[in-house]
Design a protein around this motif. Structure first.
Motif, mmCIF file in Angstrom:
data_model
loop_
_atom_site.group_PDB
_atom_site.id
_atom_site.type_symbol
_atom_site.label_atom_id
_atom_site.label_comp_id
_atom_site.label_asym_id
_atom_site.label_seq_id
_atom_site.Cartn_x
_atom_site.Cartn_y
_atom_site.Cartn_z
ATOM 1 N N ARG A 11 0.941 -1.031 0.040
ATOM 2 C CA ARG A 11 0.125 -0.299 -0.244
ATOM 3 C C ARG A 11 0.882 1.402 -0.308
ATOM 4 N NH1 ARG A 11 -5.016 2.496 1.431
ATOM 5 N NH2 ARG A 11 -4.923 4.175 2.497
ATOM 6 N N THR A 12 1.978 1.147 0.883
ATOM 7 C CA THR A 12 2.706 2.693 1.017
ATOM 8 C C THR A 12 3.347 2.108 -0.745
ATOM 9 O OG1 THR A 12 2.816 2.021 3.127
ATOM 10 C CG2 THR A 12 5.130 3.427 2.160
ATOM 11 N N THR A 13 3.635 1.667 -1.355
ATOM 12 C CA THR A 13 4.308 1.802 -2.867
ATOM 13 C C THR A 13 3.848 1.927 -3.839
ATOM 14 O OG1 THR A 13 5.872 -0.510 -2.284
ATOM 15 C CG2 THR A 13 5.426 0.052 -4.242
ATOM 16 N N ILE A 14 2.326 1.811 -3.499
ATOM 17 C CA ILE A 14 1.017 2.408 -4.539
ATOM 18 C C ILE A 14 1.311 3.831 -3.624
ATOM 19 C CG2 ILE A 14 -1.158 2.314 -5.114
ATOM 20 C CD1 ILE A 14 -0.528 -0.839 -4.198
ATOM 21 N N HIS A 49 -6.092 -2.938 -3.596
ATOM 22 C CA HIS A 49 -6.128 -1.741 -2.202
ATOM 23 C C HIS A 49 -7.062 -0.216 -2.282
ATOM 24 C CE1 HIS A 49 -2.415 -3.287 0.448
ATOM 25 N NE2 HIS A 49 -2.513 -3.781 -0.964
ATOM 26 N N PHE A 50 -6.843 -0.599 -3.524
ATOM 27 C CA PHE A 50 -7.847 1.235 -4.146
ATOM 28 C C PHE A 50 -8.823 0.658 -5.365
ATOM 29 C CE2 PHE A 50 -3.629 2.257 -2.672
ATOM 30 C CZ PHE A 50 -3.738 3.475 -1.114
ATOM 31 N N ALA A 51 -10.380 0.954 -4.626
ATOM 32 C CA ALA A 51 -11.280 1.224 -5.449
ATOM 33 C C ALA A 51 -10.822 1.755 -7.216
ATOM 34 C CB ALA A 51 -12.375 0.946 -5.443
ATOM 35 N N SER A 52 -10.161 2.785 -7.055
ATOM 36 C CA SER A 52 -10.462 4.044 -8.564
ATOM 37 C C SER A 52 -9.129 4.830 -8.503
ATOM 38 C CB SER A 52 -11.285 5.103 -8.232
ATOM 39 O OG SER A 52 -11.602 5.329 -7.125
ATOM 40 N N LYS A 53 -9.015 5.568 -9.496
ATOM 41 C CA LYS A 53 -7.452 6.831 -9.187
ATOM 42 C C LYS A 53 -8.221 7.966 -8.255
ATOM 43 C CE LYS A 53 -7.007 9.509 -12.904
ATOM 44 N NZ LYS A 53 -6.075 10.303 -14.208
#
Length: 258
Positions: A11-14, A49-53
């Motif tokens: 998550r941190t990398t993203i 981790h994330f559903a969208s931009k």
């Protein structure tokens, strides 16, 4: 536990990869494929981790806001006089912007709030409240003029910082920011501080600008170019020309300042 740690690292990398791309290209010009390539991750990991931009952009803003909150808590814990705390705050925020891509991206995304369905204004409201309370302290400490409206001045100081930072980045270069912040305080200090305290706060602003420039240089931000040397003495004309006439009303309407 190990699986949870790996998930948090991913998550941190993203977030960091997204911050670098948003900082470089802006929200609208950055694709999820750009972020995947930058972070060396898979799209599956990103969507886990994330559903969208937009969700990812909000995570970057939240991380940037937490960085600024942490820095503000350290500053407030020092127990400095109120006006000095207000004066130091823009330099503190500027140091994060100049040295941390997550902070830079968070600020840019906040300013580009129109690209998000629900613009983020919470950080600005919180900072305005902090500055207003410190200005009230400054009045009690006999540093700030008693006629000052703390809430109005807090909003103006924050707005001035955002404007100075934006102009330095868009029209000049990030390396100009330390000097421009010092200029900002040269303008604001006489209206905020009691006359006997103006020289002290001007000196503090100059020292903070110098320290910020050194921190930016360590982070690889090119310093602002030195001003060009002044030309030699101009020849004295044999006759003083008549001054140009004032522009007519029509000329002002066409070519006046917007």
């Amino acid at each position: 536990m190990a699986k949870q740690l790996r998930a948090e690292q991913t998550r941190t990398t993203i977030i960091e990869a997204a911050a670098q791309m948003f900082d470089r290209q802006g929200f609208g010009s950055t694709s999820l494929s750009d972020i995947v390539a930058r972070g060396g991750i898979t799209k599956g990991a990103l969507y886990f981790h994330f559903a969208s931009k937009e969700a990812l952009a909000r995570a970057v803003i939240a991380r940037q806001h937490q960085l600024s909150v942490n820095a503000a808590e350290r500053l407030l814990a020092r127990g400095l006089p109120g006006l000095e705390t207000v004066l130091r705050t823009p330099f503190l925020l500027a140091e994060q912007v100049l040295t941390d891509p997550v902070a830079r991206a968070g600020v840019r995304l906040t300013l580009e709030g129109g690209t998000l369905r629900n613009p983020v204004d919470g950080p600005y409201e919180e900072w305005t409240g902090v500055l207003a309370e410190q200005l009230r302290r400054g009045v009690r400490e006999l540093d700030v003029r008693p006629a000052v409206d703390p809430d109005a001045c807090a909003r103006f100081v924050l707005s001035a910082f955002i404007g100075v930072q934006t102009v330095a980045q868009v029209l000049e270069s990030p390396g100009h920011l330390p000097a421009r912040l010092q200029e900002m305080w040269e303008v604001l200090i006489p209206g905020l501080a009691l006359p006997r305290r103006c020289a002290h706060h001007r000196d503090l602003a100059a020292r903070l600008a110098d320290r910020l420039a050194r921190s930016a240089a360590v982070a690889g931000v090119a310093p602002a170019p030195s001003p060009a040397p002044l030309p030699g003495p101009l020849p004295v004309p044999s006759a003083v020309p008549s001054p140009a006439p004032w522009p007519t009303t029509a000329a002002v309407a066409v070519g006046g300042v917007v």
